[in-house]
Structure formats: C-alpha cells, structure tokens
Design a protein around this motif. Structure first.
Motif, PDB file in Angstrom:
ATOM      1  N   ASP A 129       0.844  -1.132   0.013  1.00 42.79           N
ATOM      2  CA  ASP A 129      -0.052  -0.072  -0.042  1.00 42.79           C
ATOM      3  C   ASP A 129       0.874   1.363   0.053  1.00 42.79           C
ATOM      4  N   PRO A 133      -2.370   9.210  -2.454  1.00 42.39           N
ATOM      5  CA  PRO A 133      -2.560  10.936  -2.451  1.00 42.39           C
ATOM      6  C   PRO A 133      -4.161  10.944  -2.223  1.00 42.39           C
ATOM      7  N   ASN A 134      -4.322  12.357  -1.936  1.00 43.11           N
ATOM      8  CA  ASN A 134      -5.665  12.692  -1.771  1.00 43.11           C
ATOM      9  C   ASN A 134      -6.318  13.338  -2.990  1.00 43.11           C
ATOM     10  N   HIS A 143       3.819  12.747   0.282  1.00 43.31           N
ATOM     11  CA  HIS A 143       3.468  11.596  -0.688  1.00 43.31           C
ATOM     12  C   HIS A 143       4.798  11.229  -1.301  1.00 43.31           C
ATOM     13  N   HIS A 169      -4.086   3.461  -2.355  1.00 43.08           N
ATOM     14  CA  HIS A 169      -5.412   3.769  -1.461  1.00 43.08           C
ATOM     15  C   HIS A 169      -5.437   5.390  -1.317  1.00 43.08           C
ATOM     16  N   TYR A 322     -12.280   6.747   8.300  1.00 42.26           N
ATOM     17  CA  TYR A 322     -11.018   6.135   7.540  1.00 42.26           C
ATOM     18  C   TYR A 322     -10.499   4.759   8.157  1.00 42.26           C
ATOM     19  N   ASP A 326     -10.187   1.214   6.257  1.00 40.56           N
ATOM     20  CA  ASP A 326      -8.740   0.403   6.274  1.00 40.56           C
ATOM     21  C   ASP A 326      -9.320  -1.052   6.873  1.00 40.56           C
ATOM     22  N   TYR A 344       2.399  -1.360   4.494  1.00 40.65           N
ATOM     23  CA  TYR A 344       1.753   0.058   4.615  1.00 40.65           C
ATOM     24  C   TYR A 344       2.780   1.058   4.567  1.00 40.65           C
ATOM     25  N   VAL A 346       3.564   4.219   4.912  1.00 40.41           N
ATOM     26  CA  VAL A 346       2.721   5.453   5.340  1.00 40.41           C
ATOM     27  C   VAL A 346       3.359   6.210   6.385  1.00 40.41           C
ATOM     28  N   GLN A 350       0.642   8.089  11.405  1.00 39.88           N
ATOM     29  CA  GLN A 350      -0.329   7.439  11.371  1.00 39.88           C
ATOM     30  C   GLN A 350       0.042   5.890  12.067  1.00 39.88           C
TER      31      GLN A 350
HETATM   32  N1  ARG Z   1      -4.450   9.163   1.869  1.00 42.84           N
HETATM   33  C1  ARG Z   1      -3.647   9.106   3.075  1.00 42.84           C
HETATM   34  C2  ARG Z   1      -3.054  10.193   3.497  1.00 42.84           C
HETATM   35  O1  ARG Z   1      -2.721  11.106   2.579  1.00 42.84           O
HETATM   36  C3  ARG Z   1      -2.738   7.733   3.290  1.00 42.84           C
HETATM   37  C4  ARG Z   1      -3.334   6.486   2.944  1.00 42.84           C
HETATM   38  C5  ARG Z   1      -2.529   5.510   3.501  1.00 42.84           C
HETATM   39  N2  ARG Z   1      -2.812   4.156   3.522  1.00 42.84           N
HETATM   40  C6  ARG Z   1      -3.946   3.509   4.066  1.00 42.84           C
HETATM   41  N3  ARG Z   1      -4.328   2.157   3.884  1.00 42.84           N
HETATM   42  N4  ARG Z   1      -4.285   4.163   5.234  1.00 42.84           N
HETATM   43  O2  ARG Z   1      -2.625  10.330   4.673  1.00 42.84           O
END
Ligand code: ARG
Length: 582
Positions: A129, A133-134, A143, A169, A322, A326, A344, A346, A350
């Motif tokens: 994973d 990005p958003n 990112h 994701h 969120y 997940d 992950y 990340v 988080q």
């Molecule tokens: N979109 C989220 C962010 O920008 C990160 C996602 C990470 N992956 C997950 N499975 N939670 O912070």
C-alpha cells in the motif's frame, strides 16, 4: 565445497554457520548463527571477516577468551573457503577467504540473473500500500516518500520472486466532497475543462464554505446526495476524481514509478463493504457504543490517562470513516487478493491508527495466522532550516515543482560539465537524485532536502553511482563485444584492489536479502556506494584496457562488467536509471 545454489556464495553467512557449529562443539551451547558475531575484518590484519564470539562466550562461561577462541578454531573447518583462522588480540578469530573461493563465487554470481540474491527466498504474495494521495489536492512531499519507498520495496520484492500487488489507497471519499462539488458548480472548470491548480481550488472551496452559510448548507446536502448515490452528484464527483488522477499521473510519469490505474483502489471502492465490516465486528462481539458512535477498543491501546482507546467504525451520524475503510481493505487484501503479507508505506504519524486497525483485524480473524501486516513508517522531509519543508509562501511544497527543479538543476550541471544539453539525461540524473536522497537515509528518520547535496558528484549520491556505472560502461564499450567472455580466472585477484572489488561484488545478494528482511532500502544504497568506491579505487590503480600483460585484461574486464551489472541492477531496484554515458 559450496553447492551450486547461490545462497552458499554468501561468505559471511557460510562462515557464521561454521563458526557456530565449531563453538557448539567446543562449549556444548546451542547457538544461533547471529551469535557468531561475525563482522567485517580489518584489511590491515589481512582479514576479510572476524568472529567476535569468543569474548562474550568466555564471559558467560567464566573462561579465558583466547583459550576458548583456540578451542573453537581447533573445531573449525573452513577448508575450501578460507585460510586457517588466526586468533588476534583478546580472542578475535580472523578469516581470510581463499582467492579461489572468491573467484568461484564471482563466476557463479555474475552469471546468475539475481547476481547472488534471493537464493533461499520463499515467494509470497505481498500487497504494498503506497503513494495514496488525496483527491482534489495536489500531491505534496509527504506523498513523495511513500511513493518512492513503496516503489523501491515493490521492485525489490518482485526481484526476489514475490508476487507483489500494489494498492494505491487514494483518499477519494469523505465529507469534503460536498463543498468541492458545490464549488465546482459555482466557480467551475476553466475553459479547457481542467483544474489547473488543485490546491487553489480546494482552498477556494474551503474559504467559501467558511464564509457563506448558504453555501455550507448546500455542501452538507451534497454530502447526503453523494452518499445516497444521486446520479448528478456522483457524476460531478467522478469528474473531480478523474481530474485528480490526471495530476497524479503526471507525477508518476516524472518519477517513473510503476503505479498504474489498475493499482488504484481508492477509499470509495470499499463503500459497499463498510456496513458488512460493522456487522461482522458486532457478531464477533467487538463493538461498543460510545456517545452515539460504534467503536472497537483493541487490546493494548491506552491514552495518556490509561483509558482504553477507541477505533471509531461508525460515527454518531451513521457515517463511516478512515478506520472502517482500512478494515474493509484488509478483508479485501487477504480474502479476495490472497495476500500473505501486507505492507503499509505510510508516514510515521499514522502509526497508532494502523496498529489499532491491525489489532482489530486480528481480533476479528481477518488477519489469519501467518499473514503479517506491517507499517513501513517513514519520517518527514525537512527544509535546510531543519523545519518541515515549506515553500517560500509558507505552503506545503508541491511535488511537481520539486521534481522539475531537480531536473533543471541536473540539466544545468550537465551543460556546465559537457557543454551539451541532454534532456533525457537531465531527467534520469535529477529524478534519480531526489529518489536516492530519500532512499539512502534511514527511512524512519527525518531527512533534510538539499538539491546541492543530492546532486553532488561525490559522496553517497546517485550521481556518484551513475558516474561509476557510466565509467564501467565506457570501458566495456571500448573493449568491444566478446572481450569479457574470454576469461582467465586464475589472474582475477592479483592486486589488492581487484580482490577488494571482487569481495564487494559478492555483497550484492546479502544486501538485497537484507532489504527484503528489514524493508530498509538504505541498506542497498550503502552497499552500492561501497561497490562504487571499490570500483573507483580499482579503476585508479589497475589499468584495464592498457594492462601491461594481456592476460590481466580479461579478468579486469570481467570485474568491470560484473560491477556494471551490480550497479545497474541495484539502481534499477531503487527505481533509478543507470545511463551509459554521463
Ligand atoms: N491518503 C492517506 C493520506 O494522505 C494515506 C493512506 C495510507 N494508506 C492506508 N491504507 N491508510 O494520509
């Protein structure tokens, strides 16, 4: 002697196993291979490796370390691998590998497609994973790390035979879409049907939402309509998603990462599964109401006051968030995709969220025994002032801008050196530098982003590695086709620098395997830097094409070609190009 499978060309692992076997015989203790305490030896003592276990074992057993070392050495059989071990100082056991063994190992690993890596790897299906990005926001440097590290890990795991499934994701769902869709209706698309600046668009929507109560209430109604599946609202949402994907694709293209639309698994793709997640948690007896919301209190998570911490799976307004998404993603990845390992990539911030999600999934039985979930955490990117990287205007820096600047600077440097502009080369060098600066630092720590440092020609940079590779490639080009095959292995390791380079080249397999077990790409960077350094010492002191004796030429060419393969393959595993000329 060593068997044909390449795992046995890991000199350190082989020595450690033999040392431990001897120490068991000498002490009766049951020891693991790491307890050999095998380290790199000092060149000054002519040692390639040293085993430091005699001192600690002697302490444990109340014996004399030198005497114990001598006893271990008497039990030790390293024939065919190294010269008889020598004891030094308080009880170091020193090893010098046989040149014939090194030559054999080099011959075997240079013709192995994995160059000595992955011999004992049991392939698994791994979901990685990364990037994530958003929607309706520009990708930012946060990112960047996820994309670069995730892509490098995916490449390394594929290389050793794992079946890697990338999952992007993307944050494409949530209450913010109400205001974004309303803003789209109000201020709309520019004439060319695009949003040129996603961040500005997002800020405008937010400002509008805060300043205009009528707009805010329309936005809230939009959220309801979106969730209810109203066609016009869904269509507007899809447009926003598509527009954002266009922006992401530009960045992925620049970075040359392997992420494709097929790897997209945005948060919205789990929408249908969210009620089922909550139901399943309820039947497992894991849910507790808390101020109107439904929560799981996974074991082992407490806040500062010692109170159990809640993972909210259904909010008091009935919406999902969120965490629920997940959880649905875990069920999908293990159940439908058949993953045996979940990674992950990340940010470190988080950590708690992900660990609570993992604990909940385990309690619910969605992470079956033997299925691992791991948070591959990373730190922040800092500016040269030591603070989180910001643009001059104080906003978070856009990824595209950074990448373009890296390419421009690399291009200028190429022109300054060679007098010729070469756009493709500038890209390979510039993007490689950004990636390498990120990958070569320990991923959990923060690192300082400095164009100057990352583009330097010397030091542990991609430019240095690319330069070493280009130098080797040039020698091979001048030698011409077929020059490398003609070989005289007996003269492979006459000079000290030939031998040191040969030994360094044998480290490729162990270095890659180390990345696989630790998920730390910087281990590979450090290794490649060592190879480049050893190559440049060899290059300076051992003439290759002009070797006085013709029989020196072929073995030196072979070392050169092996070096080029190691650097090229290693850089490729990091997602970095290795140009033939620089
Ligand atoms: N979109 C989220 C962010 O920008 C990160 C996602 C990470 N992956 C997950 N499975 N939670 O912070």
């Amino acid at each position: 002697m060593a068997s044909t499978h390449s795992g046995s060309w890991d000199a350190a692992a082989t020595l450690a196993a033999r040392v431990v076997r001897a120490a068991r015989a000498a002490t009766g203790l049951d020891l693991a291979p790491e307890e050999a305490l095998l380290r790199r030896g000092s060149a000054r003592h002519g040692a390639d490796f040293q085993a430091n276990l005699a001192m600690s074992l002697a302490r444990r057993l109340g014996r004399d370390p030198r005497e114990l070392a001598a006893q271990i050495v008497r039990e030790l059989d390293v024939r065919g691998l190294a010269a008889p071990a020598q004891i030094a100082g308080p009880g170091f056991i020193n090893f010098r590998l046989d040149d014939a063994w090194i030559a054999g190992a080099l011959a075997a690993t240079s013709s192995d497609p994995h160059l000595g890596a992955a011999a004992d790897h049991a392939p698994r299906r791994v979901v990685v994973d990364y990037s994530a990005p958003n929607i309706a926001k520009e990708m930012h440097v946060g990112h960047l790390r996820s994309t670069i590290i995730g892509d490098a890990l995916a490449r390394v795991l594929r290389f050793v035979g794992d079946d890697v499934i990338a999952q992007n994701h993307v944050g494409d769902w949530g209450t913010q879409f109400g205001m974004l869709i309303e803003e789209l209706d109000d201020s709309g698309w520019s004439a060319d049907g695009a949003i040129s600046d996603l961040d500005a668009f997002y800020r405008r929507a937010r400002a509008h939402f805060e300043a205009d109560p009528a707009f805010a209430s329309r936005a809230r109604e939009r959220v309801v309509a979106l969730q209810a599946g109203d066609p016009a609202t869904r269509a507007a949402w899809r447009q926003l998603v598509a527009e954002s994907h266009r922006h992401f694709a530009v960045v992925y293209g620049l970075l040359d990462v392997a992420l494709t639309p097929a790897d997209m698994a945005g948060e919205s793709s789990y929408n249908d599964q969210l009620p089922g997640v909550v139901e399943a948690l309820a039947s497992a007896g894991l849910l507790q109401p808390d101020r109107g919301a439904l929560c799981v209190f996974p074991e082992g998570f407490r806040n500062r006051d010692g109170a159990p911490m809640a993972l909210i799976v259904r909010k008091s307004d009935g919406g999902y968030g969120y965490a629920t998404t997940d959880l649905a993603a875990i069920r999908h990845r293990v159940g439908a995709l058949g993953a045996q390992r979940l990674l992950y990539v990340v940010g470190a911030a988080q950590r708690q969220h992900l660990h609570m999600v993992f604990a909940t999934a385990r309690a619910a039985g969605w992470l079956a025994e033997g299925v691992e979930a791991e948070h591959v955490a990373f730190g922040s990117v800092l500016g040269e002032d030591g603070k989180v990287l910001r643009s001059r205007a104080g906003e978070s820096v856009k990824l595209v801008d950074l990448l373009h600047e890296a390419i421009t600077r690399a291009g200028d440097a190429i022109v300054a050196r060679s007098g010729v502009a070469d756009e493709a080369l500038a890209r390979t060098v510039g993007i490689g530098a950004v990636k390498y600066a990120d990958l070569s630092s320990d991923r959990v720590s923060d690192y300082v982003f400095s164009f100057e440092r990352m583009l330097a020609l010397d030091g542990n940079t991609s430019v240095y590695l690319q330069y070493a590779h280009a130098r080797a490639a040039k020698v091979l080009r001048l030698a011409g086709d077929g020059a490398v095959a003609a070989d005289d292995a007996d003269h492979l390791l006459r000079e000290q620098h030939e031998r040191a380079l040969g030994l360094a080249l044998l480290g490729f397999g162990p270095a890659v395997d180390h990345v696989v077990s630790t998920l730390q790409p910087h281990r590979l960077c450090t290794y490649l830097y060592e190879v480049a350094t050893a190559f440049s010492a060899f290059y300076e002191s051992c003439p290759i094409l002009t070797a006085g004796e013709p029989r020196l030429r072929a073995p030196r060419l072979r070392l050169t070609s092996h070096t080029a393969a190691v650097l090229r393959t290693g850089l490729d595993l990091l997602g970095i190009g290795a140009p033939e000329r620089l």
